[in-house]
Motif scaffolding. Sequence first.
Motif, PDB file in Angstrom:
ATOM      1  N   PRO A  56      -8.198   4.383   3.809  1.00  0.00           N
ATOM      2  CA  PRO A  56      -7.277   3.911   2.758  1.00  0.00           C
ATOM      3  C   PRO A  56      -7.668   4.355   1.354  1.00  0.00           C
ATOM      4  O   PRO A  56      -6.796   4.766   0.565  1.00  0.00           O
ATOM      5  CB  PRO A  56      -7.339   2.391   2.899  1.00  0.00           C
ATOM      6  CG  PRO A  56      -7.749   2.160   4.313  1.00  0.00           C
ATOM      7  CD  PRO A  56      -8.665   3.290   4.676  1.00  0.00           C
ATOM      8  N   GLU A  57      -8.989   4.273   1.025  1.00  0.00           N
ATOM      9  CA  GLU A  57      -9.390   4.646  -0.342  1.00  0.00           C
ATOM     10  C   GLU A  57      -9.178   6.145  -0.600  1.00  0.00           C
ATOM     11  O   GLU A  57      -8.860   6.565  -1.720  1.00  0.00           O
ATOM     12  CB  GLU A  57     -10.851   4.265  -0.624  1.00  0.00           C
ATOM     13  CG  GLU A  57     -11.887   4.901   0.285  1.00  0.00           C
ATOM     14  CD  GLU A  57     -12.216   4.035   1.502  1.00  0.00           C
ATOM     15  OE1 GLU A  57     -13.373   4.103   1.947  1.00  0.00           O
ATOM     16  OE2 GLU A  57     -11.327   3.292   1.980  1.00  0.00           O
ATOM     17  N   PHE A  58      -9.359   6.970   0.442  1.00  0.00           N
ATOM     18  CA  PHE A  58      -9.138   8.409   0.311  1.00  0.00           C
ATOM     19  C   PHE A  58      -7.647   8.685   0.105  1.00  0.00           C
ATOM     20  O   PHE A  58      -7.256   9.466  -0.767  1.00  0.00           O
ATOM     21  CB  PHE A  58      -9.650   9.121   1.571  1.00  0.00           C
ATOM     22  CG  PHE A  58      -9.803  10.623   1.411  1.00  0.00           C
ATOM     23  CD1 PHE A  58     -11.050  11.196   1.247  1.00  0.00           C
ATOM     24  CD2 PHE A  58      -8.689  11.462   1.434  1.00  0.00           C
ATOM     25  CE1 PHE A  58     -11.189  12.575   1.115  1.00  0.00           C
ATOM     26  CE2 PHE A  58      -8.816  12.835   1.295  1.00  0.00           C
ATOM     27  CZ  PHE A  58     -10.075  13.403   1.133  1.00  0.00           C
ATOM     28  N   ARG A  59      -6.809   8.007   0.930  1.00  0.00           N
ATOM     29  CA  ARG A  59      -5.357   8.180   0.798  1.00  0.00           C
ATOM     30  C   ARG A  59      -4.869   7.749  -0.585  1.00  0.00           C
ATOM     31  O   ARG A  59      -3.983   8.378  -1.173  1.00  0.00           O
ATOM     32  CB  ARG A  59      -4.636   7.368   1.877  1.00  0.00           C
ATOM     33  CG  ARG A  59      -4.700   8.004   3.273  1.00  0.00           C
ATOM     34  CD  ARG A  59      -3.948   7.144   4.289  1.00  0.00           C
ATOM     35  NE  ARG A  59      -3.859   7.778   5.593  1.00  0.00           N
ATOM     36  CZ  ARG A  59      -2.911   8.620   5.970  1.00  0.00           C
ATOM     37  NH1 ARG A  59      -1.937   8.932   5.100  1.00  0.00           N
ATOM     38  NH2 ARG A  59      -2.897   9.153   7.184  1.00  0.00           N
ATOM     39  N   ALA A  60      -5.483   6.684  -1.101  1.00  0.00           N
ATOM     40  CA  ALA A  60      -5.100   6.201  -2.432  1.00  0.00           C
ATOM     41  C   ALA A  60      -5.431   7.242  -3.500  1.00  0.00           C
ATOM     42  O   ALA A  60      -4.648   7.469  -4.443  1.00  0.00           O
ATOM     43  CB  ALA A  60      -5.820   4.889  -2.727  1.00  0.00           C
ATOM     44  N   ALA A  61      -6.585   7.891  -3.345  1.00  0.00           N
ATOM     45  CA  ALA A  61      -6.978   8.929  -4.302  1.00  0.00           C
ATOM     46  C   ALA A  61      -6.004  10.105  -4.254  1.00  0.00           C
ATOM     47  O   ALA A  61      -5.584  10.629  -5.296  1.00  0.00           O
ATOM     48  CB  ALA A  61      -8.400   9.410  -4.000  1.00  0.00           C
ATOM     49  N   VAL A  62      -5.617  10.505  -3.048  1.00  0.00           N
ATOM     50  CA  VAL A  62      -4.659  11.603  -2.888  1.00  0.00           C
ATOM     51  C   VAL A  62      -3.323  11.245  -3.532  1.00  0.00           C
ATOM     52  O   VAL A  62      -2.723  12.047  -4.264  1.00  0.00           O
ATOM     53  CB  VAL A  62      -4.462  11.946  -1.396  1.00  0.00           C
ATOM     54  CG1 VAL A  62      -3.271  12.891  -1.206  1.00  0.00           C
ATOM     55  CG2 VAL A  62      -5.731  12.574  -0.812  1.00  0.00           C
ATOM     56  N   ALA A  63      -2.855  10.021  -3.282  1.00  0.00           N
ATOM     57  CA  ALA A  63      -1.572   9.578  -3.854  1.00  0.00           C
ATOM     58  C   ALA A  63      -1.632   9.567  -5.380  1.00  0.00           C
ATOM     59  O   ALA A  63      -0.669   9.980  -6.056  1.00  0.00           O
ATOM     60  CB  ALA A  63      -1.229   8.188  -3.322  1.00  0.00           C
TER      61      ALA A  63
END
Length: 760
Positions: A94-101
């Motif tokens: 989730p934290e990686f996806r949030a960074a990408v978004a």
Amino acid sequence: MGKQAGDTPRGIAARAGGWSARHRWAAVGIWVLFVVLAMGLGSAAGRVDVKDSEQLSGEVGQAMKIIEDAGIEEPAGETVLVQAADSSTKATDPEFRAAVADVMKAVADTGEATAVTSPYDTRTISRDGRSALVQFNVRGDPETASARIEPVLKAVAKVQAEHRGVLIEEIGGASMNKTFEDAFGDDFQKAEFSAVPVAFGILLIAFGALVAALLPVALALTAIMATMGLMAVVSHSMPMSETANSVMLLVGLAVGVDYCLFYLRREREERAAGHDGRTAIAIAAATSGRAILVSGITVIVAMGGMLFTGLAEFEAMGLASLMVVAVAMAGSVTVLPALLSLLGERVEKGRVPFLNRIKRGSSNGSGESRFWRAVLGGVLRRPKLSLVVATGALTVIALPALGMHTQNLTLDQEFGDSLPIVRTYERVNAAFPGGADPAQVVVRAEDINAAPVRQAIADFRSQAVRSGASQGPVDVVTHDKQNIAVIDVPLVGGSDQDKAVKSLNLLRDQVRPDTLGRVDGVEAPISGNVAGSKDFNDQIVGAVTPVFAFVVVFAFLLMLLSFRSLTIAVTSIVLNLLSVGAAYGILTAVFQYGWGASLVGAEGVGAIISWLPLFLFVILFGLSMDYHVFVVSRIREAKLQGRTTRDAITHGVVTTAGVVTSAAVIMVAVFAIFGTLSMQSMKQMGVGLAAAVLIDATIIRGVLLPAAMALLGERNWYLPSWLKWLPDLTHDEAVAPPGPAPEPAGGVQDGDDKHERVRV
């Protein structure tokens, strides 16, 4: 004793100098008019630069031409690397996806980006799952994208500050160009602007007078200005470039200063010997003027060698260089004697007492160098030993060149790890091999959407991965209207050029013939940085033989015709090749193997930039001949005045030592400036040129040349009977008696000093 009635000098240089000295204002006016007209015509015409598609022949040039002809403007692509800080974090967290978004939103919100893509849609996630690429294009003209990328870089940096658990960095053509412009943009301008004051400072030391020091700089600068205008006019037939402009400036400064220095020194020497101003100019015109013409034509031939490379950039450099040499040569034998006639004794205005005391301490009363007279005494006492030791030393220095490896330098080789973006480049290549420099396959067909073509493209994509040439993802962008598709293929090997080239060869020799090559009417040239480097290197290697042959053969013929001596022609070529070989050896030892690299602020990068060896050969051969012709002309002049061969060698070398040393010091200083620049390729060029000129002006001209000529004796002037039919180009004359013979050095006895008019 002045010129006798009926004895008109027959040489071009002597006639030109005599006319200019008699018609001083006309000569100066014609020169000024020529410079102004050339600049005006150039400004009106505008310069046409080499197109990307013209830079290379072969597949890379073909691919670029297809894109240009179709009117497709490929946008400036950028990539943001999002990478987990440790192996426990994955792209699916989730934290990686949030960074990408957040990266995608921040980039889009700047208004400078289009086609922002998610790594989850494009499958640009590394095999280990720790890295992902957000890709987008910069809005607007790709040529000026670097000027608009800063808001995006700031937005990405802000996201990085908010997500400390992942690494977020941007890389792409626009961001790299901006970084390099910010870091090194002033490097070239500083180097070019520093060259003139450095040259002036050394000339001031050499002459000890402001006016005399200004003359060579003024001649060089006006020659450069005129050539800039001529380049613009000629560019409509043969396109030019910024690189050609920079090389022209370097060459123009070198030969412009050298030629004026040779002429001015001789004129001052004759004045010091008691001749009146008109006679001094006449002698300088007939002797140094002739040497300038021979040297200039030889340098023009050397620069003309670049026209045989088949590379547009080299052809532009060659044409620009030979034009500035021709202009500087013409100015030296026309406007310079006119200026010297106008100035008269005022050429000594602005004398610097301290400098003149230093100069008097380093030379004898006749202007000869005490240092070089002492060196020459030892050389001529033991010419065999001197020849063996000097040749052996230069051969040892040249040996590393046998293992020279050339290539286009990668980003990390060119700039090291001094810039954060270089480390980003390395990280992207490590996570996505070849992703930072993918191969581009430009596919053109009558109907790009025809079933056989679409199937061939699909087969190419799958086989590129199956063959081991790529680890994917292989992306395709189709331009339906133009019937063109562009396939991006990340190459296995990444920044390792040798491995990447193997992957490229696999695509060209196996994957393409088995897929796209089976469809009639389909063109599919493969380009990209790796392909460009390989094709450029191959073309340079292929051009070496014709360029070397052209330059060496024509230089040999010019020496043979100018001095009517087979021996002089052969020794000229051998000594110049030895000088170039030593330069190659130093270049390879320092920049490829790293021996002593730290001494010049560099590091061994395992390769020499691919364009440099051929460029160095042409430039060094030209500049080496410059000095060689001047020294040998003076030796020959002394011989024809009745001196023995050994005494002529002594006289010729010690009387030219000061001017050759001054010219060499200027060139070494100017080239060394380029050695201080940040780019590895510029360091290689600067150090290679500076070292070669230093070797040439000292070991070659001060030791090898006199030792070889002393051993050869009267055979120096040998011309076989079967060559007597050759045209005689030695028609200039000395219009006054030679000065007094110098004191013997190292046991060398003076010959008879005949006070008569003789041909030189």
